[in-house]
Motif scaffolding. Structure first.
Motif, mmCIF file in Angstrom:
data_model
loop_
_atom_site.group_PDB
_atom_site.id
_atom_site.type_symbol
_atom_site.label_atom_id
_atom_site.label_comp_id
_atom_site.label_asym_id
_atom_site.label_seq_id
_atom_site.Cartn_x
_atom_site.Cartn_y
_atom_site.Cartn_z
ATOM 1 N N SER A 90 91.254 21.645 -22.426
ATOM 2 C CA SER A 90 91.066 21.128 -21.082
ATOM 3 C C SER A 90 92.326 20.374 -20.660
ATOM 4 O O SER A 90 93.124 19.977 -21.514
ATOM 5 C CB SER A 90 89.849 20.201 -21.016
ATOM 6 N N VAL A 91 92.490 20.168 -19.362
ATOM 7 C CA VAL A 91 93.699 19.537 -18.852
ATOM 8 C C VAL A 91 93.338 18.405 -17.902
ATOM 9 O O VAL A 91 92.470 18.560 -17.031
ATOM 10 C CB VAL A 91 94.594 20.553 -18.115
ATOM 11 N N LYS A 112 88.297 23.110 -18.901
ATOM 12 C CA LYS A 112 87.896 22.234 -17.794
ATOM 13 C C LYS A 112 89.139 21.517 -17.287
ATOM 14 O O LYS A 112 90.106 21.343 -18.032
ATOM 15 C CB LYS A 112 86.837 21.216 -18.233
ATOM 16 N N ILE A 113 89.092 21.082 -16.039
ATOM 17 C CA ILE A 113 90.235 20.417 -15.440
ATOM 18 C C ILE A 113 89.792 19.150 -14.737
ATOM 19 O O ILE A 113 88.750 19.132 -14.073
ATOM 20 C CB ILE A 113 90.967 21.368 -14.462
ATOM 21 N N VAL A 114 90.582 18.085 -14.905
ATOM 22 C CA VAL A 114 90.342 16.815 -14.215
ATOM 23 C C VAL A 114 91.600 16.492 -13.421
ATOM 24 O O VAL A 114 92.671 16.260 -13.996
ATOM 25 C CB VAL A 114 90.028 15.678 -15.197
ATOM 26 N N CYS A 115 91.481 16.489 -12.090
ATOM 27 C CA CYS A 115 92.604 16.194 -11.203
ATOM 28 C C CYS A 115 92.442 14.777 -10.670
ATOM 29 O O CYS A 115 91.548 14.519 -9.872
ATOM 30 C CB CYS A 115 92.637 17.180 -10.038
ATOM 31 N N LEU A 181 94.601 27.876 -4.581
ATOM 32 C CA LEU A 181 93.446 27.189 -5.158
ATOM 33 C C LEU A 181 92.296 28.137 -5.478
ATOM 34 O O LEU A 181 91.520 27.902 -6.414
ATOM 35 C CB LEU A 181 92.954 26.095 -4.207
ATOM 36 N N ALA A 182 92.165 29.200 -4.702
ATOM 37 C CA ALA A 182 91.050 30.131 -4.913
ATOM 38 C C ALA A 182 91.110 30.807 -6.278
ATOM 39 O O ALA A 182 90.105 31.356 -6.754
ATOM 40 C CB ALA A 182 91.021 31.188 -3.811
ATOM 41 N N GLY A 183 92.263 30.747 -6.936
ATOM 42 C CA GLY A 183 92.395 31.346 -8.251
ATOM 43 C C GLY A 183 91.838 30.497 -9.376
ATOM 44 O O GLY A 183 91.884 30.894 -10.546
ATOM 45 N N ILE A 184 91.294 29.332 -9.038
ATOM 46 C CA ILE A 184 90.736 28.423 -10.052
ATOM 47 C C ILE A 184 89.230 28.630 -10.140
ATOM 48 O O ILE A 184 88.508 28.478 -9.150
ATOM 49 C CB ILE A 184 91.060 26.962 -9.707
ATOM 50 N N HIS A 185 88.743 28.970 -11.330
ATOM 51 C CA HIS A 185 87.321 29.256 -11.534
ATOM 52 C C HIS A 185 86.664 28.334 -12.551
ATOM 53 O O HIS A 185 85.435 28.307 -12.650
ATOM 54 C CB HIS A 185 87.144 30.708 -11.990
ATOM 55 N N CYS A 186 87.448 27.580 -13.318
ATOM 56 C CA CYS A 186 86.868 26.744 -14.371
ATOM 57 C C CYS A 186 86.214 25.498 -13.775
ATOM 58 O O CYS A 186 86.485 25.127 -12.638
ATOM 59 C CB CYS A 186 87.957 26.336 -15.363
ATOM 60 N N PRO A 187 85.327 24.836 -14.528
ATOM 61 C CA PRO A 187 84.730 23.574 -14.051
ATOM 62 C C PRO A 187 85.817 22.555 -13.740
ATOM 63 O O PRO A 187 86.806 22.435 -14.471
ATOM 64 C CB PRO A 187 83.867 23.124 -15.228
ATOM 65 N N ASN A 243 82.176 12.227 -20.186
ATOM 66 C CA ASN A 243 80.898 12.917 -20.010
ATOM 67 C C ASN A 243 81.109 14.323 -19.442
ATOM 68 O O ASN A 243 80.419 15.272 -19.838
ATOM 69 C CB ASN A 243 79.982 12.121 -19.078
ATOM 70 N N PHE A 244 82.051 14.446 -18.517
ATOM 71 C CA PHE A 244 82.356 15.748 -17.935
ATOM 72 C C PHE A 244 82.898 16.707 -19.001
ATOM 73 O O PHE A 244 82.505 17.886 -19.053
ATOM 74 C CB PHE A 244 83.380 15.574 -16.823
ATOM 75 N N LEU A 245 83.789 16.227 -19.856
ATOM 76 C CA LEU A 245 84.377 17.079 -20.882
ATOM 77 C C LEU A 245 83.344 17.491 -21.934
ATOM 78 O O LEU A 245 83.409 18.606 -22.455
ATOM 79 C CB LEU A 245 85.540 16.354 -21.555
#
Length: 247
Positions: A90-91, A112-115, A181-187, A243-245
């Motif tokens: 995850s990133v 998963k990604i957290v921005c 952005l539309a190319g992003i599908h992960c949570p 919790n998200f991860l």
């Protein structure tokens, strides 16, 4: 900055079934993410690693040598290395690091990604002229802003001046990221700092509406400045991210 240990990449050992890559922001260093990285490691038990982007943690003159492609290649190489060591990766990215995290999710199998306060639009409107200005105005002095209450300032090591050419590279990165952005599908978890004076709030809205992820999650931190990883709500941020991860 080279002599400050807080500017250097950090690593916390843990379960290599899930690795977490941390990416810092523009003109900053891994120190801005160190408390959160340590907290996430403790809460999840996952393997945690950060990187130092090219031209950062040294001098503004050094930063001028690198461009947006260099920063993305560095992030991609770090992800690929962790992917060889971990089952999933995850990133988590702060500011420009969040923008790079989005680009990684478009080009790599991110779990998963957290921005966190990801930069897709900034308040400084003069920045759009950077590509024309930098041959004549190579640097701009950074004016210290008002420090937030309970801010972990000792971790916030950044350059005192910014290479204008690098601002143009950040603009390029933000523009490309907005378009794809539309190319992003992960949570994805999108974090917006309520007292952010650097990144415009619509950046979070664009991400939430633009990604193809199912049920993207928006976390609002109303009392936090742009570097909310060091602000008064950073522990709340750590709990939510962990919790998200783990979910």
């Amino acid at each position: 900055m080279m002599s400050n240990p807080l500017c250097q990449p950090f690593e916390f050992w843990g379960d290599h079934a899930h690795g977490v890559l941390f990416i810092h922001g523009f003109t900053a260093s891994p120190g801005t993410l160190y408390p959160l990285g340590k907290d996430i490691s403790a809460r999840t038990g996952f393997y945690v690693r950060s990187i130092l982007l090219p031209g950062h943690g040294t001098t503004p003159e050094e930063m001028r040598r690198y461009n947006a492609e260099d920063w993305l290649r560095c992030a991609q190489a770090a992800f690929d290395q962790m992917r060889r060591e971990c089952r999933v990766v995850s990133v988590i990215g702060l500011s420009m690091g969040g923008t790079l995290a989005l680009r990684l999710a478009e080009t790599r199998p991110v779990k998963k990604i957290v921005c966190i306060a990801a930069a897709l639009s900034v308040y400084n409107r003069k920045s759009i002229f950077a590509n024309w200005l930098w041959p004549f105005v190579p640097f701009i002095e950074n004016k210290p802003g008002k420090e937030a209450e309970n801010f972990l300032a000792e971790y916030n090591e950044t350059y005192s001046r910014t290479p204008v050419r690098s601002v143009g590279e950040l603009n390029k990165l933000m523009k490309i990221t907005r378009r794809s952005l539309a190319g992003i599908h992960c949570p994805i978890m999108v974090v917006r700092a309520g007292k952010d004076e650097t990144v415009r709030p619509e950046s979070a809205d664009w991400i939430m509406k633009g990604v193809s992820s199912s049920e993207p999650f928006l976390l609002e931190l109303p009392q936090s400045p742009h570097v909310c990883t060091l602000g008064p709500e950073w522990e709340q941020l750590g709990e939510k991210v962990a919790n998200f991860l783990k979910a």
